[in-house]
Design a protein around this motif. Sequence first.
Motif, mmCIF file in Angstrom:
data_model
loop_
_atom_site.group_PDB
_atom_site.id
_atom_site.type_symbol
_atom_site.label_atom_id
_atom_site.label_comp_id
_atom_site.label_asym_id
_atom_site.label_seq_id
_atom_site.Cartn_x
_atom_site.Cartn_y
_atom_site.Cartn_z
ATOM 1 N N ILE A 45 7.476 0.280 13.358
ATOM 2 C CA ILE A 45 6.336 0.695 14.163
ATOM 3 C C ILE A 45 5.722 -0.501 14.892
ATOM 4 O O ILE A 45 6.130 -1.640 14.686
ATOM 5 C CB ILE A 45 5.291 1.442 13.298
ATOM 6 C CG1 ILE A 45 4.797 0.555 12.150
ATOM 7 C CG2 ILE A 45 5.899 2.749 12.774
ATOM 8 C CD1 ILE A 45 3.704 1.190 11.294
ATOM 9 N N GLY A 46 4.726 -0.237 15.712
ATOM 10 C CA GLY A 46 4.144 -1.263 16.571
ATOM 11 C C GLY A 46 3.304 -2.311 15.877
ATOM 12 O O GLY A 46 2.959 -3.318 16.480
ATOM 13 N N GLY A 47 2.962 -2.115 14.635
ATOM 14 C CA GLY A 47 2.152 -3.078 13.897
ATOM 15 C C GLY A 47 1.729 -2.471 12.578
ATOM 16 O O GLY A 47 1.951 -1.284 12.331
ATOM 17 N N PRO A 48 1.088 -3.259 11.713
ATOM 18 C CA PRO A 48 0.707 -2.746 10.395
ATOM 19 C C PRO A 48 -0.213 -1.524 10.442
ATOM 20 O O PRO A 48 -0.194 -0.709 9.533
ATOM 21 C CB PRO A 48 -0.009 -3.928 9.735
ATOM 22 C CG PRO A 48 0.492 -5.123 10.448
ATOM 23 C CD PRO A 48 0.795 -4.683 11.850
ATOM 24 N N GLU A 49 -0.985 -1.408 11.493
ATOM 25 C CA GLU A 49 -1.928 -0.292 11.575
ATOM 26 C C GLU A 49 -1.672 0.556 12.823
ATOM 27 O O GLU A 49 -2.598 1.063 13.450
ATOM 28 C CB GLU A 49 -3.360 -0.835 11.577
ATOM 29 C CG GLU A 49 -4.382 0.206 11.219
ATOM 30 C CD GLU A 49 -5.781 -0.379 11.109
ATOM 31 O OE1 GLU A 49 -6.584 0.241 10.412
ATOM 32 O OE2 GLU A 49 -6.075 -1.427 11.712
ATOM 33 N N GLY A 61 9.364 13.888 10.917
ATOM 34 C CA GLY A 61 10.109 13.841 9.666
ATOM 35 C C GLY A 61 11.027 12.644 9.552
ATOM 36 O O GLY A 61 12.077 12.711 8.906
ATOM 37 N N ILE A 62 10.620 11.543 10.157
ATOM 38 C CA ILE A 62 11.414 10.311 10.122
ATOM 39 C C ILE A 62 11.671 9.897 8.672
ATOM 40 O O ILE A 62 10.813 10.059 7.809
ATOM 41 C CB ILE A 62 10.657 9.202 10.895
ATOM 42 C CG1 ILE A 62 10.712 9.457 12.400
ATOM 43 C CG2 ILE A 62 11.168 7.808 10.568
ATOM 44 C CD1 ILE A 62 12.093 9.501 13.006
ATOM 45 N N GLY A 63 12.830 9.298 8.429
ATOM 46 C CA GLY A 63 13.214 8.907 7.078
ATOM 47 C C GLY A 63 12.523 7.670 6.544
ATOM 48 O O GLY A 63 12.533 7.421 5.342
ATOM 49 N N GLY A 64 11.926 6.881 7.431
ATOM 50 C CA GLY A 64 11.240 5.688 6.953
ATOM 51 C C GLY A 64 10.482 4.971 8.041
ATOM 52 O O GLY A 64 10.762 5.137 9.226
ATOM 53 N N LEU A 65 9.510 4.182 7.610
ATOM 54 C CA LEU A 65 8.677 3.390 8.509
ATOM 55 C C LEU A 65 8.641 1.953 8.003
ATOM 56 O O LEU A 65 8.527 1.713 6.798
ATOM 57 C CB LEU A 65 7.252 3.932 8.556
ATOM 58 C CG LEU A 65 7.084 5.368 9.066
ATOM 59 C CD1 LEU A 65 5.648 5.837 8.843
ATOM 60 C CD2 LEU A 65 7.459 5.471 10.534
ATOM 61 N N ILE A 66 8.722 1.012 8.937
ATOM 62 C CA ILE A 66 8.640 -0.403 8.607
ATOM 63 C C ILE A 66 7.540 -1.014 9.460
ATOM 64 O O ILE A 66 7.523 -0.841 10.680
ATOM 65 C CB ILE A 66 9.972 -1.129 8.880
ATOM 66 C CG1 ILE A 66 11.094 -0.533 8.024
ATOM 67 C CG2 ILE A 66 9.837 -2.625 8.639
ATOM 68 C CD1 ILE A 66 12.473 -1.030 8.383
ATOM 69 N N ALA A 67 6.618 -1.732 8.805
ATOM 70 C CA ALA A 67 5.542 -2.408 9.523
ATOM 71 C C ALA A 67 5.936 -3.853 9.794
ATOM 72 O O ALA A 67 6.250 -4.589 8.868
ATOM 73 C CB ALA A 67 4.243 -2.366 8.718
ATOM 74 N N PRO A 68 5.896 -4.270 11.066
ATOM 75 C CA PRO A 68 6.183 -5.667 11.385
ATOM 76 C C PRO A 68 4.955 -6.543 11.171
ATOM 77 O O PRO A 68 3.832 -6.058 11.055
ATOM 78 C CB PRO A 68 6.534 -5.605 12.874
ATOM 79 C CG PRO A 68 5.678 -4.494 13.392
ATOM 80 C CD PRO A 68 5.653 -3.478 12.269
ATOM 81 N N MET A 69 5.205 -7.837 11.124
ATOM 82 C CA MET A 69 4.146 -8.847 11.112
ATOM 83 C C MET A 69 3.096 -8.659 10.014
ATOM 84 O O MET A 69 1.911 -8.871 10.226
ATOM 85 C CB MET A 69 3.463 -8.935 12.480
ATOM 86 C CG MET A 69 4.373 -9.400 13.580
ATOM 87 S SD MET A 69 4.913 -11.107 13.286
ATOM 88 C CE MET A 69 6.144 -11.278 14.561
ATOM 89 N N TYR A 74 -4.125 -8.645 3.634
ATOM 90 C CA TYR A 74 -4.929 -7.768 4.494
ATOM 91 C C TYR A 74 -4.026 -6.892 5.368
ATOM 92 O O TYR A 74 -4.276 -5.693 5.513
ATOM 93 C CB TYR A 74 -5.853 -8.615 5.373
ATOM 94 C CG TYR A 74 -6.724 -7.806 6.296
ATOM 95 C CD1 TYR A 74 -7.751 -7.006 5.799
ATOM 96 C CD2 TYR A 74 -6.534 -7.862 7.671
ATOM 97 C CE1 TYR A 74 -8.559 -6.268 6.652
ATOM 98 C CE2 TYR A 74 -7.337 -7.130 8.522
ATOM 99 C CZ TYR A 74 -8.350 -6.333 8.017
ATOM 100 O OH TYR A 74 -9.135 -5.609 8.866
ATOM 101 N N GLY A 75 -2.968 -7.472 5.943
ATOM 102 C CA GLY A 75 -2.030 -6.688 6.743
ATOM 103 C C GLY A 75 -1.377 -5.586 5.930
ATOM 104 O O GLY A 75 -1.205 -4.464 6.398
ATOM 105 N N LEU A 76 -1.021 -5.893 4.686
ATOM 106 C CA LEU A 76 -0.432 -4.886 3.806
ATOM 107 C C LEU A 76 -1.426 -3.770 3.516
ATOM 108 O O LEU A 76 -1.076 -2.588 3.569
ATOM 109 C CB LEU A 76 0.043 -5.521 2.500
ATOM 110 C CG LEU A 76 0.589 -4.534 1.462
ATOM 111 C CD1 LEU A 76 1.845 -3.835 1.963
ATOM 112 C CD2 LEU A 76 0.855 -5.249 0.148
#
Length: 189
Positions: A45-49, A61-69, A74-76
């Motif tokens: 995705i475009g960022g953590p939030e 219904g996407i199988g997964g999401l990954i947060a960059p940066m 705090y980002g987590l």
Amino acid sequence: MAEELKDRYGCIAVKLGTEVEDCSFEYIAWVQKLVSGLLPVVVKIGGPEARNDIRQLSRMGIGGLIAPMVESPYGLVKYVTALRDIVEPTQRQKMIKGINAETVNCYRRIDEILGMPEAKELNQVTVGRGDLSESVGKKVDDPEVMKMTTEITKKAQAAGLVVSVGGGITPANAKRLVEQVKPDKINSR
């Protein structure tokens, strides 16, 4: 082609992204329809939030999401809070929920990040060697980058997370990565 990638080459997912990859939601939906029943689609995705990304992709219904940066606890927290606010619990439990460890700042703070209660919501860490190497002004196969990649991998695996390594993966360096870093998965273009 998806069947061949899965059966012949061991492909386990298709990774797309709304961040640097600049995939539209329409394109992601099209790819998901193409590989439906064969491979899950995981989207960076475009960022953590990136709440709009999370909302639109969870509706698909996407199988997964990954947060960059995710460079700090705090980002987590921002990422996991957005997931909890937007994705229905049953769907959230089934999906891949990962973060990218891709900067020297994340490397320096990985113990803090993985020590957060929110880290229990994750099931994957992707070490993005391209950005990681750029953050220290080195090449992806530089010994310093390999050392950081190995340390992040060991710490994430010790926390019970699956580790995927990406960034400049070629047939020439993939074997060395597997032997030296020992990730669970490798991202390859």
